[in-house]
Write an enzyme that holds these catalytic residues in place. Structure first.
Site, short mmCIF file in Angstrom:
data_model
loop_
_atom_site.label_atom_id
_atom_site.label_comp_id
_atom_site.label_asym_id
_atom_site.label_seq_id
_atom_site.Cartn_x
_atom_site.Cartn_y
_atom_site.Cartn_z
N CYS A 126 0.86 -1.18 0.00
CA CYS A 126 0.00 0.00 0.00
C CYS A 126 0.89 1.23 0.00
CB CYS A 126 -0.92 0.02 1.22
SG CYS A 126 -1.88 1.54 1.37
N CYS A 154 -6.73 -1.95 1.60
CA CYS A 154 -6.22 -1.40 2.86
C CYS A 154 -7.34 -0.63 3.56
CB CYS A 154 -5.03 -0.49 2.57
SG CYS A 154 -4.54 0.52 3.99
N LYS A 313 -15.58 10.42 6.06
CA LYS A 313 -14.13 10.42 6.16
C LYS A 313 -13.54 11.40 5.15
CE LYS A 313 -10.11 7.34 6.14
NZ LYS A 313 -9.62 5.96 5.97
#
Length: 532
Positions: A126, A154, A313
């Site tokens: 990642c 992820c 988010k």
């Protein structure tokens, strides 16, 4: 005098800072300022992670040289520090020669201890985390309109595709330190706040620690990063060299007095980080320190939560990234600091919205501390010619100091100090606000304007002295959070401004320190109310 060393996680400089960065900077700054106030010899370290692959990719996308790109972005972070009135003592850039030397020495010391070896490896990488991911680290994702979204991705970067990488790298023998890490965390020598994060780390350790890759091929790193000593085909894994910034910034590898003072001979070391990088700081970093023999006697890790925006988010794809400079320009530095430290739980997630910001601003700042200060100083001007009135009684007997029925100053002060010790900054501000409310209730109950009308000068002087002394006490209590406002209050009150490096804490906080006859300064509005 105790020593206190506090650090931020150094951010990648692949993009401009967002409100989440501002949160961590303000949290660390409030803690650092508080420790200076109470007399601790404090070192506050910040910095920029300039060696990340993310930085290289961002520079390529921008069509700029990596050196120029990271230099420009690092300056933007420094500019934000200035705008937020952050009081860091040092700022380390990991692309400097000093950091390279320290990181190379640290690598060499780990190698001498037999903790570094080379092997071929294949895994999912990642770029957002700058980390290889195990299958157990990944999340399943969800189905959207019949399509699989985020499967095997992820959890921190669900919109970014993992890269399958196969190459020969150097590894660190993390597995060698599993039992030691578990023991240190359980004993409290490594103290993780909050408790939930401690349990999370212990659970991860119990699953079994695997050795982790600590280098990348020069080709994949695009030639950017700290060279691996003795192998010009590899550069250090960014997390390996980034963690070492906490000591290279103190002069590790240069026989520095700062390193000796604030690391080797210090029992109070605090890393302030986001919850998403707890594994690197609570597992990788202590193991690396044990390898070179410089694990401190005590190491604290404060893991804060994340900020959401209107319940979502923060994400570039959602277009909800908020530039903290925008907030500062609109509402001011101290109002921005206050919101982040009051409205966002220190160790939990919290939401940001402009309506909520304005609600908190008006309730706590305009109608709270701002209104109280102007109200009390105006009465002092009106009834006693702008001077602190003489009183007949002992100041320490004033009900605003300690009357239980009032939630008076002493209780609020004690609770505030406890909250700082527990790193519950939002709770500290809750108790400060509780005292402000108590002072306002006291004014409404005692009605100085009625006492004046009735000619009760002595009683009115007693009431006003307690109010003015309450404001003096409030000025140092709010200082770690909103330092500019704190000194504006002291200036209007006619007392010396706070110099946190020369603040006689235990003398200054004694109730009754405000001298009678002190001339009140010019009254100015601290937080004008926001009208819709």
């Amino acid at each position: 005098m105790s020593k206190f060393y506090i650090t931020n996680a150094i951010p990648y400089v692949n993009a401009k800072p967002h409100i989440g960065h501002a949160l961590e900077f303000c949290q660390s700054d409030a803690i650092a300022r508080y420790h200076r106030l109470i007399g601790d010899d404090t070192m506050f370290m910040m910095g920029a992670d300039e060696n990340s692959l993310k930085n290289v990719q961002a520079a390529e996308k921008a069509g700029e040289k990596t050196t120029d790109f990271v230099s420009k972005l690092t300056q933007i972070f420094l500019d934000l520090n200035k705008e937020l009135n952050i009081s860091n003592d040092e700022f380390i850039k990991t692309s400097t020669l000093e950091h390279f030397k320290g990181a190379e020495k640290f690598w060499g010391d780990c190698d001498k201890n037999g903790d570094i070896y080379k092997k071929s490896y294949q895994g999912l990488y990642c770029v957002g985390c700058e980390e290889f991911k195990r299958e157990s680290d990944l999340i399943l994702g969800e189905i959207r309109e019949g399509e699989k979204v985020g499967y095997g991705c992820c959890p921190e970067h669900p919109n970014s595709e993992l890269q399958l990488i196969e190459e020969e790298n150097y590894f660190f023998k993390l597995s060698r330190y599993q039992k030691d890490l578990e023991k240190l965390i359980k004993s409290g020598r490594i103290k993780i706040v909050p408790e939930s994060r401690k349990n999370e780390v212990l659970s991860f350790i119990k699953m079994g620690l695997e050795d982790f890759s600590i280098s990348r091929s020069v080709e994949r790193a695009k030639g950017w990063g700290v060279p691996v000593p003795g192998d010009d085909s590899q550069v250090m894994y960014v997390w390996f060299d980034a963690l070492v910034n906490y000591i290279t910034g103190l002069g590790y590898g240069e026989d520095s007095e700062f390193f000796k003072k604030f690391w080797l001979e210090n029992k109070n070391i605090l890393h302030v980080i986001g919850k998403g990088i707890i594994k690197f700081h609570a597992i990788y970093w202590p193991a690396m320190l044990m390898s070179v023999g410089i694990m401190p006697e005590n190491l604290e890790i404060l893991a804060h939560g994340y900020i959401t925006v209107n319940g979502q988010k923060i994400s570039k794809s959602l277009g909800n990234v908020i530039d903290p400079i925008e907030i500062i320009n609109k509402y001011g530095t101290d109002a921005t600091r206050y919101y982040l430290l009051r409205a966002i739980p220190t160790t939990g997630d919290g939401d940001f919205s402009f309506p909520h910001f304005e609600e908190i601003y008006n309730a706590d700042l305009a109608n709270g501390i701002g209104n109280l200060v102007s109200r009390v100083l105006a009465m002092s001007n009106k009834y006693f010619g702008g001077k602190v009135s003489k009183i007949q009684n002992d100041p320490s007997s004033h009900p605003l100091k300690g009357a239980p029925s009032l939630n008076a100053w002493k209780e609020s002060c004690d609770e505030m100090k406890k909250s700082f010790e527990l790193y519950k900054l939002n709770d500290a501000l809750f108790f400060i606000n509780q005292f402000i409310q108590s002072v306002n209730i006291y004014i409404d109950n005692r009605k100085p304007w009625v006492l004046a009308k009735e000619g009760k000068v002595e009683e009115m002087a007693w009431v006003l002295y307690g109010l003015l002394e309450s404001i003096r006490q409030l000025s140092w209590m709010i200082y770690p959070f909103i330092p500019e406002t704190a000194n504006k209050i002291r200036e209007q009150l006619g007392v010396e401004k706070i110099d946190e490096n020369n603040f006689d804490f235990y003398n200054e906080i004694k109730w009754g320190g405000l001298k009678t006859g002190t001339k009140i300064g010019k009254i100015e509005a601290l937080f004008p109310r926001i009208e819709n």
